[in-house]
Design a protein around this motif. Structure first.
Motif: not given
Length: 149
Positions: A49, A51-52, A54-55, A58
């Motif tokens: 995803s 989100r993954q 992005e994590q 980061n």
């Protein structure tokens, strides 16, 4: 700059394991005059995803900020997935993506497109429009998933 990738690989793998993800590919290359650290991640349980990505970006970014001497030049950090038409890297992927449409390039130059079927120790069955084709794993030069509409 390959040494940068080799130094970072264990760190990235460790970060990914914390998220239940795997490293698919990693490179540090110059693109359009700018250095890019590209990390391609995979989720063994499905698709990656945003989100993954992005994590992971980061966490890797935090590590690189703390160890800024690791990369001696300015660079762009890019985290992505292998994509819908991802390369298949052997029996593990053939098993994981059984039933999906894929294209196989064979060592003798032939190309086979069909749905991934049964996998044995040294053969893979592919269900094509013309019927079932049995491929020797040793003759598969490269393979990738095809986007099915």
């Amino acid at each position: 700059m390959e040494e940068i990738v080799e130094k970072l690989r264990p760190v990235v793998v460790d970060i990914l394991e914390g998220f239940g993800l795997e490293l698919f590919d990693m490179s540090f290359t110059k693109q359009r005059g700018k250095w890019t650290l590209k990390i391609v991640i995979d989720d063994p349980n499905g698709y990656v995803s945003i989100r993954q990505c992005e994590q992971v970006s980061n966490e890797v970014g935090k590590y690189l900020d703390l160890h800024e001497d690791l990369i001696p030049t300015s660079y762009i950090l890019e985290v992505s997935s292998p994509g819908l038409d991802r390369p298949l890297r052997g029996p593990k992927d053939y098993k994981r993506f059984a039933g999906r449409l894929a294209k196989f390039w064979l060592s003798e130059g032939k190309v086979v497109t069909g749905h991934i079927g049964e996998l044995s120790e040294d053969e893979l069955k592919v269900n094509t429009d013309q019927g079932e084709v049995v491929l020797k794993l040793s003759q598969i030069k490269k393979a990738r998933l095809e986007v099915e509409f």
